[in-house]
Structure formats: structure tokens, C-alpha cells
Design a protein around this motif. Sequence first.
Motif, short mmCIF file in Angstrom:
data_model
loop_
_atom_site.label_atom_id
_atom_site.label_comp_id
_atom_site.label_asym_id
_atom_site.label_seq_id
_atom_site.Cartn_x
_atom_site.Cartn_y
_atom_site.Cartn_z
N GLN A 1 -6.75 3.77 -7.89
CA GLN A 1 -7.47 2.86 -6.99
C GLN A 1 -6.52 2.00 -6.15
N THR B 1 -3.32 2.29 -3.12
CA THR B 1 -2.81 3.22 -2.11
C THR B 1 -1.47 3.81 -2.54
N ALA B 2 -1.08 4.85 -1.85
CA ALA B 2 0.22 5.47 -2.13
C ALA B 2 1.34 4.44 -1.98
N GLU C 1 1.11 1.14 -2.25
CA GLU C 1 1.02 0.15 -3.33
C GLU C 1 1.53 0.73 -4.65
N ASN C 2 1.31 2.03 -4.88
CA ASN C 2 1.82 2.66 -6.09
C ASN C 2 3.34 2.56 -6.15
N ARG D 1 0.07 7.15 3.44
CA ARG D 1 0.59 5.94 2.79
C ARG D 1 -0.50 4.93 2.47
N ASN D 2 -1.58 4.90 3.25
CA ASN D 2 -2.66 3.96 3.01
C ASN D 2 -3.87 4.61 2.34
N GLU D 3 -3.69 5.84 1.91
CA GLU D 3 -4.76 6.56 1.20
C GLU D 3 -4.74 6.19 -0.28
N LEU D 4 -5.92 6.06 -0.90
CA LEU D 4 -5.96 5.82 -2.34
C LEU D 4 -5.29 6.98 -3.06
N ALA D 5 -4.41 6.66 -4.01
CA ALA D 5 -3.64 7.71 -4.68
C ALA D 5 -4.54 8.69 -5.41
#
Length: 260
Positions: free
Chosen positions: A95, A97-98, A100-101, A148-152
Amino acid sequence: MTSDLVIDVRNVTKRFGGLVAVNNCSLAVRRGSVTGLIGPNGAGKSSLFNIVAGNIVPDDGQVIFDGTDVTGMKPHQLFGIGMLRTFQIAHEFSQMTALENLMMVPGDQPGEHLIDTWFRPRLVRSRETEVRKKALDVIDFLKLGHVRNELAGNLSGGQKKLLELGRTMMVDAKVVLLDEVAAGVNKTLLNDLAANIERMNRELGYTFFVIEHDMDLIGRLCDPVIVMAQGEKIAEGPMADIRANPAIVEAYFGTPVEAA
């Protein structure tokens, strides 16, 4: 003087009840190499890999990491001194983003401490900016900018594996343990993944220890390749030599394998 060996497994044995999974096994991973570990099911390679990674404690023997005896140390302790592992099944924060991960990886950030957020907000912002820049650099290196802003959790299997690889770049890893990196990855993304591992090794000096069933990937990436069977190391060398050894081919691959 810095040793050429970043991982040195010395006479390691692991028993599970009456089963000897690893039998007085010794092997090493040289600094700057991409070293592969292969063998048939039941060979003991997964048990040995888990011992090196800190998930299993051996009954006998030692694991030396960068000159220090780390036998029995936990994975988070090994992470703190530069041994990182990726997993067969990616462990992303679904939940987030890439980007943020990746930003979650570096430890002990000021923003993790309530007192710092209250009384040292400038330090918190400064460190967050620094971590974000590094994460963006990693995303750029891995060519993941479009997600990069897609949920992982929405990423494909291959993109998740690339993201796991990116996590290892967010800290100063001395060695990266790659566990079945090809699992669940389509051929196109697997080629991207392999190319990035090669670039990280060649351009950034990363050392990799790879356990993998995909012999083509092992042949592309790894030199040397270590072969295990019945809990013991039975051979080591370039993949071409491993493939050309009739005894190994017959006993551990089942049928003759074409030379690469």
C-alpha cells in the motif's frame, strides 16, 4: 589487510532430526564476484543459504562475513553490517508507492523518532530530502521511473523483483544474497533484472551470492558456480566447466546439458 573473501563458510553442518541437510560444508564468496549456488532438490543449498542469511543457526561450523564471525546472527543484525537478501517472493509494502518502499529502507532516520519530529524538524526534512534523492537515483538506475508513484502491490512480479534489488542499493551493501530471483518473472523483465545485476556488479562493485534453478541465468551471471549435493560442495568453477562435467551432468542435471 582486507580479505578477498566477503563470505567464508567453514565446515558448516545442519541437522533436522535425523536428516543431515548440510554436511561439513565449506565454500566462499569472493569480493566483487557474482557467485552461484546450484544443486538438485534436497542438495542442502537452501539450508546453507538460510544459514548464511541468518535464518537458520548451524549445529557446527562458522560463517565469517567480511572478516567477522557472524554465526548465529539474526538477519536484521546482518543487514546492519551490510549483508542484504532478496526473496523468492517479493516482500514489498503493497500500500506504499515504489518510491516510498525505497525510502523506507535506510535505518534510524530522524523522522522515526517523535522527539526529532517535534524539536528537530529541519534535521528530519533534510534527511528525508537526502533519502528521497537517493531513492530517485536508484529508480532512475533501474529504469523504474514510470512506476515510481504506483502502489507496489500493483507492480508485476518482475517489477517487484527490480524493486527488491533497488532496496539493496539504498544502503551500503557489502554483499547481496539473491534467492530465486527468476521465480515469477517473465523473460523480458528477467533480462532487465539480469542486466541490472550485471551493471550493479560491474559499475558499482556489488558482490552477489545467487541461489537459482534457472541454469541459463546462472550461466549468464555467475562465475564461479558452486554445486552442492547431499549437503556437500562437490564442484566449483565456471558454468562451462560445470556443464561439461559428465558426472555432474548425469548425477545432478539428469540429462546432458548443451555447453553455453
